[in-house]
Design a protein around this motif. Structure first.
Motif, short mmCIF file in Angstrom:
data_model
loop_
_atom_site.label_atom_id
_atom_site.label_comp_id
_atom_site.label_asym_id
_atom_site.label_seq_id
_atom_site.Cartn_x
_atom_site.Cartn_y
_atom_site.Cartn_z
N ALA A 30 0.83 -1.21 0.00
CA ALA A 30 0.00 0.00 0.00
C ALA A 30 0.86 1.25 0.00
O ALA A 30 0.51 2.27 -0.62
CB ALA A 30 -0.93 -0.01 1.21
N GLY A 31 1.99 1.20 0.70
CA GLY A 31 2.90 2.35 0.70
C GLY A 31 3.47 2.64 -0.67
O GLY A 31 3.79 3.80 -0.97
N ARG A 32 3.58 1.63 -1.50
CA ARG A 32 4.07 1.83 -2.87
C ARG A 32 2.97 2.35 -3.78
O ARG A 32 3.20 3.19 -4.66
CB ARG A 32 4.62 0.51 -3.42
N ILE A 33 1.78 1.86 -3.58
CA ILE A 33 0.67 2.15 -4.48
C ILE A 33 0.01 3.50 -4.20
O ILE A 33 -0.59 4.11 -5.09
CB ILE A 33 -0.38 1.01 -4.40
N LYS A 34 0.10 4.01 -2.99
CA LYS A 34 -0.76 5.09 -2.52
C LYS A 34 -0.69 6.37 -3.35
O LYS A 34 -1.65 7.15 -3.34
CB LYS A 34 -0.45 5.42 -1.06
N ASN A 35 0.40 6.59 -4.07
CA ASN A 35 0.51 7.82 -4.86
C ASN A 35 0.31 7.60 -6.36
O ASN A 35 0.53 8.51 -7.16
CB ASN A 35 1.89 8.46 -4.62
N TRP A 36 -0.12 6.42 -6.75
CA TRP A 36 -0.34 6.14 -8.16
C TRP A 36 -1.61 6.83 -8.67
O TRP A 36 -2.57 7.04 -7.92
CB TRP A 36 -0.50 4.64 -8.40
N LYS A 54 -7.19 -4.36 0.61
CA LYS A 54 -7.77 -3.39 1.55
C LYS A 54 -6.81 -2.28 1.98
O LYS A 54 -7.20 -1.09 1.94
CB LYS A 54 -8.33 -4.10 2.79
N PRO A 55 -5.56 -2.56 2.38
CA PRO A 55 -4.68 -1.44 2.77
C PRO A 55 -4.45 -0.45 1.64
O PRO A 55 -4.37 0.77 1.87
CB PRO A 55 -3.38 -2.15 3.17
N SER A 56 -4.34 -0.93 0.41
CA SER A 56 -4.15 -0.04 -0.73
C SER A 56 -5.40 0.77 -1.01
O SER A 56 -5.32 1.97 -1.30
CB SER A 56 -3.76 -0.85 -1.98
N LEU A 57 -6.56 0.14 -0.92
CA LEU A 57 -7.81 0.86 -1.12
C LEU A 57 -7.99 1.95 -0.07
O LEU A 57 -8.42 3.07 -0.39
CB LEU A 57 -8.99 -0.12 -1.08
#
Length: 261
Positions: A30-36, A54-57
Motif C-alpha cells: 500500500a505504501g508503494r501504491i498510494k501515490n499512483w 484493503k490497505p491499498s484501497l
C-alpha cells in the motif's frame, strides 16, 4: 493503457485469508501504491485477495470493483504422477512435455487430465471474455490476436529512441493520463489472463515464471502503428517494495529457493 496485476499476499488457504507475513506485505505494498494515478481497481471475490487489496484501497480512498471470475482458477485435477488432487498447472517436466498440446497455443485445455474437469473447460472462456470486457471499457477491442483502439486514433512510432535517425512520426504521451488499472487476484488466473493478452501458452507461463505474493506484473499497451494495439510486459513478479523495506520474499508458489537481494 496499463494493467497492473497484483498477486495476493502470503495465504492461509485454510481460512482463505492472509498469514501475518501476508498482512505485513500488503501494508508495505500500500505504501508503494498510494501515490499512483489509478483509474479503477478490480478484485477477486476471495478473502485473501480482498485482504491484500484493503490497505491499498484505504490509502487511495478508493473502492474496488469485484469480479466473480477473478477467483483463483484452482479447479481440481488428479495428478497423473502423484495421484493427488491439485491445481491444473502443477506438472513435472517429463509429463508437461510429453504432449506438445500442453505448450502449444490454447490446446492445453484439450489434454487429459485438464479436459476431464468440466469446470476448467467452462470457466476458461469466461476469464478470457472477462478481461476483454474490462479492456473494452477503456477503449480497446480484441481483434483476433491483438487489440485496436475503438476511437480510431492513430499513432506511428518508428523508434523508441527520440533522437534516432529513424525519426518518429509521433511521440510518446507527455503525461500519464492514459488509464492505469490494478487487478488484485491470484497466480493461476493472472497467468490465464497473461496467456490471453500475450498469446503465450498458459502452462508455459505457470511453469516458466515465478510470481511471488504481493508482487506486481505490469503490462503496457504498445500503440505504435495505426490503431493496432498489443500488450507488452514491463515487469513480472516485481517485489521491489518488499526488498526496500527489508521484508523477505515468500516462497509460496516456488519449488526453488527464492533470491532475496
Amino acid at each position: 493503457m496499463r494493467i497492473i496485476f497484483v498477486r495476493h499476499g502470503e495465504p492461509d488457504y485454510s481460512t482463505d485469508s492472509l498469514t501475518e507475513k501476508g498482512k505485513r506485505d500488503a501494508e508495505i505494498l500500500a505504501g508503494r501504491i498510494k501515490n499512483w494515478n489509478i483509474k479503477d481497481i478490480y478484485v477477486s471475490p476471495m478473502g485473501r485477495a480482498k485482504d491484500t487489496a484493503k490497505p491499498s484501497l484505504d490509502a487511495l480512498n478508493m473502492e474496488a470493483i469485484e469480479m466473480p471470475w477473478l477467483r483463483e482458477f484452482s479447479y481440481k485435477i488428479t495428478s497423473p504422477i502423484s495421484g493427488k488432487q491439485g491445481v491444473p498447472w502443477d506438472f513435472v517436466p517429463s509429463y508437461l512435455y510429453s504432449d506438445e498440446r500442453f505448450v502449444s497455443g490454447e490446446e492445453w485445455i484439450n489434454v487429459s487430465p485438464i479436459c476431464d474437469n468440466e469446470d476448467i473447460v467452462k470457466n476458461y472462456p469466461i476469464v478470457k471474455d472477462g478481461i476483454d470486457k474490462i479492456i473494452e471499457k477503456y477503449g480497446y477491442k480484441r481483434t483476433g490476436k491483438y487489440y485496436t483502439r475503438m476511437d480510431g486514433r492513430e499513432r506511428f512510432l518508428k523508434s523508441t529512441v527520440m533522437d534516432s535517425k529513424y525519426a518518429t512520426v509521433d511521440s510518446f504521451p507527455e503525461d500519464d493520463s492514459e488509464p492505469t488499472i490494478v487487478i488484485f487476484c491470484h497466480l493461476g488466473v493472472i497467468c490465464l489472463m497473461l496467456s490471453h493478452l500475450l498469446n503465450i501458452p498458459f502452462e508455459l507461463l505457470t511453469h516458466g515464471f515465478f510470481i511471488p505474493t504481493t508482487s506486481l506484473t505490469i503490462l503496457n499497451t504498445e500503440e505504435r502503428w495505426g490503431t493496432e494495439v498489443s500488450f507488452r510486459t514491463q515487469a513480472v513478479g516485481d517485489v521491489a517494495h518488499l526488498l526496500m523495506e527489508g521484508e523477505k520474499i515468500s516462497n509460496a508458489g516456488s519449488f526453488a529457493r527464492v533470491f532475496q537481494q
